[in-house]
Design a protein around this motif. Structure first.
Motif, mmCIF file in Angstrom:
data_model
loop_
_atom_site.group_PDB
_atom_site.id
_atom_site.type_symbol
_atom_site.label_atom_id
_atom_site.label_comp_id
_atom_site.label_asym_id
_atom_site.label_seq_id
_atom_site.Cartn_x
_atom_site.Cartn_y
_atom_site.Cartn_z
ATOM 1 N N VAL A 155 0.838 -1.205 0.000
ATOM 2 C CA VAL A 155 0.000 0.000 0.000
ATOM 3 C C VAL A 155 0.870 1.252 0.000
ATOM 4 O O VAL A 155 0.552 2.252 -0.664
ATOM 5 C CB VAL A 155 -0.958 -0.012 1.204
ATOM 6 C CG1 VAL A 155 -1.729 1.291 1.306
ATOM 7 C CG2 VAL A 155 -1.930 -1.187 1.101
ATOM 8 N N ALA A 156 1.980 1.210 0.731
ATOM 9 C CA ALA A 156 2.901 2.349 0.729
ATOM 10 C C ALA A 156 3.456 2.590 -0.668
ATOM 11 O O ALA A 156 3.620 3.752 -1.101
ATOM 12 C CB ALA A 156 4.040 2.096 1.714
ATOM 13 N N SER A 157 3.734 1.514 -1.395
ATOM 14 C CA SER A 157 4.222 1.647 -2.767
ATOM 15 C C SER A 157 3.162 2.260 -3.678
ATOM 16 O O SER A 157 3.470 3.093 -4.541
ATOM 17 C CB SER A 157 4.642 0.265 -3.288
ATOM 18 O OG SER A 157 5.033 0.331 -4.636
ATOM 19 N N LEU A 158 1.907 1.858 -3.492
ATOM 20 C CA LEU A 158 0.819 2.448 -4.287
ATOM 21 C C LEU A 158 0.708 3.950 -4.031
ATOM 22 O O LEU A 158 0.514 4.736 -4.960
ATOM 23 C CB LEU A 158 -0.501 1.756 -3.941
ATOM 24 C CG LEU A 158 -0.646 0.284 -4.363
ATOM 25 C CD1 LEU A 158 -1.953 -0.296 -3.812
ATOM 26 C CD2 LEU A 158 -0.624 0.165 -5.882
ATOM 27 N N GLN A 217 3.467 10.085 -9.845
ATOM 28 C CA GLN A 217 2.808 10.259 -11.144
ATOM 29 C C GLN A 217 1.692 11.299 -11.119
ATOM 30 O O GLN A 217 1.116 11.603 -12.161
ATOM 31 C CB GLN A 217 2.242 8.908 -11.605
ATOM 32 C CG GLN A 217 3.305 7.833 -11.744
ATOM 33 C CD GLN A 217 2.717 6.459 -12.020
ATOM 34 O OE1 GLN A 217 1.513 6.324 -12.266
ATOM 35 N NE2 GLN A 217 3.568 5.423 -11.984
ATOM 36 N N ASP A 218 1.405 11.835 -9.910
ATOM 37 C CA ASP A 218 0.374 12.865 -9.748
ATOM 38 C C ASP A 218 -0.944 12.444 -10.401
ATOM 39 O O ASP A 218 -1.528 13.144 -11.237
ATOM 40 C CB ASP A 218 0.854 14.190 -10.349
ATOM 41 C CG ASP A 218 -0.024 15.365 -9.912
ATOM 42 O OD1 ASP A 218 -0.721 15.215 -8.881
ATOM 43 O OD2 ASP A 218 -0.029 16.398 -10.596
ATOM 44 N N THR A 219 -1.416 11.274 -10.009
ATOM 45 C CA THR A 219 -2.637 10.715 -10.603
ATOM 46 C C THR A 219 -3.917 11.247 -9.964
ATOM 47 O O THR A 219 -5.006 11.039 -10.495
ATOM 48 C CB THR A 219 -2.619 9.183 -10.465
ATOM 49 O OG1 THR A 219 -2.502 8.842 -9.076
ATOM 50 C CG2 THR A 219 -1.450 8.587 -11.237
ATOM 51 N N GLY A 220 -3.792 11.897 -8.809
ATOM 52 C CA GLY A 220 -4.980 12.399 -8.123
ATOM 53 C C GLY A 220 -5.720 11.340 -7.337
ATOM 54 O O GLY A 220 -6.798 11.595 -6.799
ATOM 55 N N VAL A 221 -5.161 10.138 -7.253
ATOM 56 C CA VAL A 221 -5.802 9.058 -6.511
ATOM 57 C C VAL A 221 -5.251 9.031 -5.090
ATOM 58 O O VAL A 221 -4.084 9.365 -4.863
ATOM 59 C CB VAL A 221 -5.561 7.697 -7.213
ATOM 60 C CG1 VAL A 221 -4.092 7.342 -7.223
ATOM 61 C CG2 VAL A 221 -6.357 6.587 -6.554
ATOM 62 N N ASP A 222 -6.080 8.693 -4.140
ATOM 63 C CA ASP A 222 -5.597 8.527 -2.771
ATOM 64 C C ASP A 222 -6.078 7.201 -2.221
ATOM 65 O O ASP A 222 -7.088 6.652 -2.670
ATOM 66 C CB ASP A 222 -6.049 9.687 -1.869
ATOM 67 C CG ASP A 222 -7.551 9.730 -1.690
ATOM 68 O OD1 ASP A 222 -8.262 9.749 -2.710
ATOM 69 O OD2 ASP A 222 -8.024 9.741 -0.539
ATOM 70 N N TYR A 223 -5.318 6.674 -1.261
ATOM 71 C CA TYR A 223 -5.578 5.358 -0.705
ATOM 72 C C TYR A 223 -5.783 5.479 0.798
ATOM 73 O O TYR A 223 -4.939 6.030 1.504
ATOM 74 C CB TYR A 223 -4.407 4.410 -0.991
ATOM 75 C CG TYR A 223 -4.138 4.190 -2.457
ATOM 76 C CD1 TYR A 223 -4.752 3.159 -3.155
ATOM 77 C CD2 TYR A 223 -3.257 5.029 -3.140
ATOM 78 C CE1 TYR A 223 -4.507 2.959 -4.509
ATOM 79 C CE2 TYR A 223 -2.995 4.833 -4.488
ATOM 80 C CZ TYR A 223 -3.622 3.802 -5.168
ATOM 81 O OH TYR A 223 -3.370 3.612 -6.506
ATOM 82 N N LEU A 224 -6.916 4.973 1.266
ATOM 83 C CA LEU A 224 -7.211 4.920 2.702
ATOM 84 C C LEU A 224 -7.241 3.450 3.107
ATOM 85 O O LEU A 224 -7.975 2.654 2.514
ATOM 86 C CB LEU A 224 -8.559 5.572 3.011
ATOM 87 C CG LEU A 224 -8.711 7.052 2.642
ATOM 88 C CD1 LEU A 224 -10.151 7.501 2.886
ATOM 89 C CD2 LEU A 224 -7.745 7.902 3.448
#
Length: 775
Positions: free
Chosen positions: A224-227, A234-241
């Motif tokens: 998850v840290a790698s994601l 890459q500034d994809t605008g995605v975030d992971y919770l």
């Protein structure tokens, strides 16, 4: 006849070979796991049945993990969620799920219940029927018809002319209400600034087997840290919770392992530099390193032999063995380098001192073995075995190391001579025993007023980002249930359902009184067979009495009662195949012929009221691990007073036999004063005391008695000043570095022992009056 140095060497080699063989066997054939779940550092004694069930429920929770993948574009959120699931799938030991069956929809839920007419009635509806007041009943039904926010009336009215089923559904709340199914993906939404919406796609993954393997936890956290790193790069605008035991476990493990390596390295380095400065011999450095290594091997072997699981926090505390085990090497090196040792038996003069010191230190740790707290048992076993290894190494191996013996007694360093002179001044101007006793009495009385913190959640620090993510996920999914819950046990499914039904009115009252914010019970969706029959009989009687005449006239319907024999009831096996049942799988458990159900609680404000409620009914148990551990820690903290007294009594008996009653009393008061000073200063520094501060007192007593033994055996001489100074400094190196630990429990333990060692080092020379020998 004393053993020769060669014989001692052979004995040591044989016993060490046996130890290594035993360790090899344990390594190959006995399972051993290092766990990092800090909630498990304390064991809770419960009824065996309840312990088994609560452990299984806890294991289920440990296996469950959630990842929410967020993006302002729904399609992008789904795309990145699929990538995350694919990445996680590469980890062996977990099962990942990103696509789910359709969530239960209104129509499908209704269909599951329609085959059982009149079986489902809310508490309020039942009360109105039993009141036999048709006007009040009609007013209630009229309000239901005008409730535009409820879709249940239109969905059920055609099949149930009494509106009882619609009212029943109105009272329920689906656990997954915040999630919407989009082509098999479960999506939650979050409103952002400028009327924008962020979509979060759920990725669920569970570890296989029982519990959570530490290596798997580390891989999950790293993945998850790698994601996250890729998203930033890459500034994809995605975030992971993300939340789940793996992330807390990996964080605690990483912190503990890094601290263990850092603290151990600094402690060993400082100790070795001290040895080099004082003994001026590279061989002395290697010998001390060897003693510490052997002690660690002994301690690790004992852990593998007696425990199948060891908490990583035990290994952090194991660093303290470095300073204690090195003491034995210091005593032997001082005897070999700073006195004219006998060739045949060079350590003869300090053998009794070493044995007495070992007995007093071991006695202190032995008491911890019988505590109810598993963490302290593990620390005690590790330390006692390690000290035994160090003692055997020094007594059996060191006599053979002729190179350690100086050709002539070396000169004690000047700073030790200065310290020795200061100790002599202290000894000549000792404080009257009356003042010392007054301090002990006042300090003991003052300790009763100090604040004690028994909450295990305050013993360690969870990273803020993990807490924030957990809270955000709970808000998004509306799943903020407390860790405490009610467990219902019974011999049959129906017995468990009936027991839960008895509790529902009380929970409704608790909710009305704002003692709890909400609760979740299977019985809310599935009444028992007996309750369903009672409902059907009650509704049929109301129809026959004409209680629905006004409603029928207004709707143009005609409710007709059917014979009671025609009614069916929804049993548990059938209910498990409904659309609602899968949402409650974690609230039901069957073990052999016993059945268990969980009532979840939200924002419990008055635990005593719920505990009283649980105690009122057979087969009902309030499970609150945090509260149980807190209570047990409080009891253990009180028991430590007895443990202190027992340790001091045992030490006094040993000293009494060797030095007399008065000298024994003086000996035990030295470390006691050090413990009291350390606890008082710890309270001032940290604001309150925890069980770790009190347990640190056991170590202060053990080390203090060790110092007292050497002064009592050898008097006040430069060599003993050197040895005790080296011993104190090596201990201080270890415990001083623990103070900066990120784990509050470790920090408080280190601070208390640090203060105690300083104080007892200053007080211990008083025992030199017992023996005036100057060797």
């Amino acid at each position: 006849m004393p053993l020769s140095s060669r014989t001692k060497l052979v004995v040591w080699c044989i016993q060490f070979a046996v130890l290594l063989a035993g360790l090899s066997y344990l390594w190959l054939f006995k399972s051993f796991t290092i766990v990092a779940d800090l909630n498990q550092i304390f064991s809770v004694e419960q009824d065996p049945e309840i312990q088994l069930v609560s452990d299984q429920l806890e294991q289920q929770q440990l296996r469950q993990h959630l990842l929410l993948v967020g993006h302002q574009d729904k399609a992008s959120a789904i795309k990145y969620a699929q990538r995350a699931a694919k990445s996680l799938n590469e980890i062996t030991g977990i099962a990942v799920k990103v696509k789910f069956d359709a969530l239960p929809q209104l129509d499908s839920i209704v269909r599951d219940y329609l085959n059982y007419p009149h079986a489902f009635i809310s508490e309020q509806y039942r009360y109105l029927l039993q009141a036999n007041d048709s006007q009040r009943l009609f007013n209630y039904q009229f309000n239901l018809l005008n409730d535009v926010a409820s879709p249940w009336v239109s969905a059920t009215l055609k099949s149930d002319k009494t509106l009882a089923l619609a009212d029943f559904f109105n009272q329920q709340r689906l656990p997954s209400a915040q999630l919407k199914n989009h082509d098999g993906f479960l999506i939650a939404t979050k409103s952002e600034a400028l009327e924008q919406v962020r979509y979060y796609v759920l990725v669920n993954f569970m570890s296989n087997g029982t519990g959570l393997d530490l290596n798997v936890a580390k891989k999950i956290a790293a993945n998850v840290a790698s994601l996250r790193q890729q998203a930033l790069t890459q500034d994809t605008g995605v975030d992971y919770l993300a939340t789940g035991a793996a992330f807390f476990t990996a964080s605690a493990s990483s912190s503990a392992q890094s601290e263990m390596a850092l603290f151990g390295a600094i402690s060993i380095l400082a100790t070795l530099l001290l040895i080099m400065v004082i003994y001026r011999s590279v061989l002395s450095v290697f010998c001390t390193l060897f003693v510490v290594l052997v002690s660690m091997i002994y301690g690790y072997t004992a852990l593998r032999l007696l425990f199948s699981e060891v908490n990583v926090l035990t290994l952090v505390f194991a660093v303290t063995l470095i300073g204690i085990a090195a003491d034995y090497s210091f005593h032997a090196l001082s005897e070999l380098r700073f006195s004219q040792a006998k060739i045949a038996n060079p350590l003869h003069n300090i053998r009794s001192s070493l044995l007495l010191g070992f007995l007093t230190t071991t006695a202190g740790y032995l008491i911890l073995v019988f505590t109810p707290l598993i963490l302290f048992k593990q620390i005690a076993v590790f330390t006692m075995a390690g000290l035994l290894g160090a003692l055997l190494c020094v007594l059996l191996l060191y006599p053979s190391l002729m190179l350690l013996k100086a050709k002539s007694a070396m000169q004690v360093p000047n700073f030790i001579t200065g310290l020795h002179n200061v100790q002599q001044v202290w000894l000549n101007n000792k404080l009257a025993m009356g003042w010392q006793m007054l301090f002990i009495i006042v300090a003991l009385f003052g300790l009763t007023f100090l604040d004690n913190d028994d909450d295990p959640r305050h013993f360690y620090k969870v990273p803020d980002d993990l807490i924030t993510q957990q809270q955000t996920i709970s808000d998004l999914l509306a799943a903020q249930w407390d860790s405490s819950y009610l467990l219902i046990a019974g011999d049959s499914e129906q017995q468990v359902l009936r027991q839960m039904e008895q509790l529902l009115p009380q929970f409704e009252q608790l909710q009305a009184d704002k003692e709890i914010a909400a609760y979740s019970s299977i019985s809310q969706w599935l009444p028992s067979i007996s309750m369903q029959k009672s409902n059907q009989q009650l509704l049929s009687g109301a129809v026959n009495r004409g209680d629905f005449t006004q409603l029928n006239s207004m709707l143009g319907f005609n409710a007709v009662a059917r014979p009671l024999d025609d009614y069916q009831q929804l049993d548990f096996a059938t209910w498990q195949n409904t659309k609602v049942a899968p949402l409650f799988t974690n609230q039901w458990l069957q073990i052999e012929n016993r059945f268990y159900s969980v009532i979840k609680l939200k924002s419990l404000q008055n635990e005593s009221a719920v505990k009283t409620l649980a105690n009122t009914y057979a087969g009902v148990f309030l499970i609150d691990k945090v509260a149980d551990i807190s209570e047990q820690i409080g009891q253990f903290r009180q028991q430590l007073i007895f443990i202190y007294a027992l340790a001091l009594a045992a030490a006094m008996a040993i000293f009494w036999l060797r030095y007399g009653l008065l000298n024994a009393f003086v000996a035990v008061t030295r470390p006691l004063i050090a413990v009291l000073v350390a606890l008082i200063l710890s309270t001032w520094f940290y604001g309150s005391l925890t069980v770790f501060n009190y347990v640190a007192g056991i170590l202060i007593l053990a080390l203090g008695l060790d110092y007292c033994v050497f002064y009592a055996e050898h008097g006040l001489c430069k060599k003993i000043t050197l040895t005790t100074c080296m011993s104190a400094l090596s201990s201080l190196f270890v415990f001083a570095i623990l103070i900066v630990s990120s784990t509050p429990a470790v920090s408080q333990f280190g601070f208390t022992v640090f203060i105690g060692v300083v104080v007892v080092f200053l007080l211990a020379p008083r025992l030199a009056l017992v023996s005036k020998r100057n060797i």
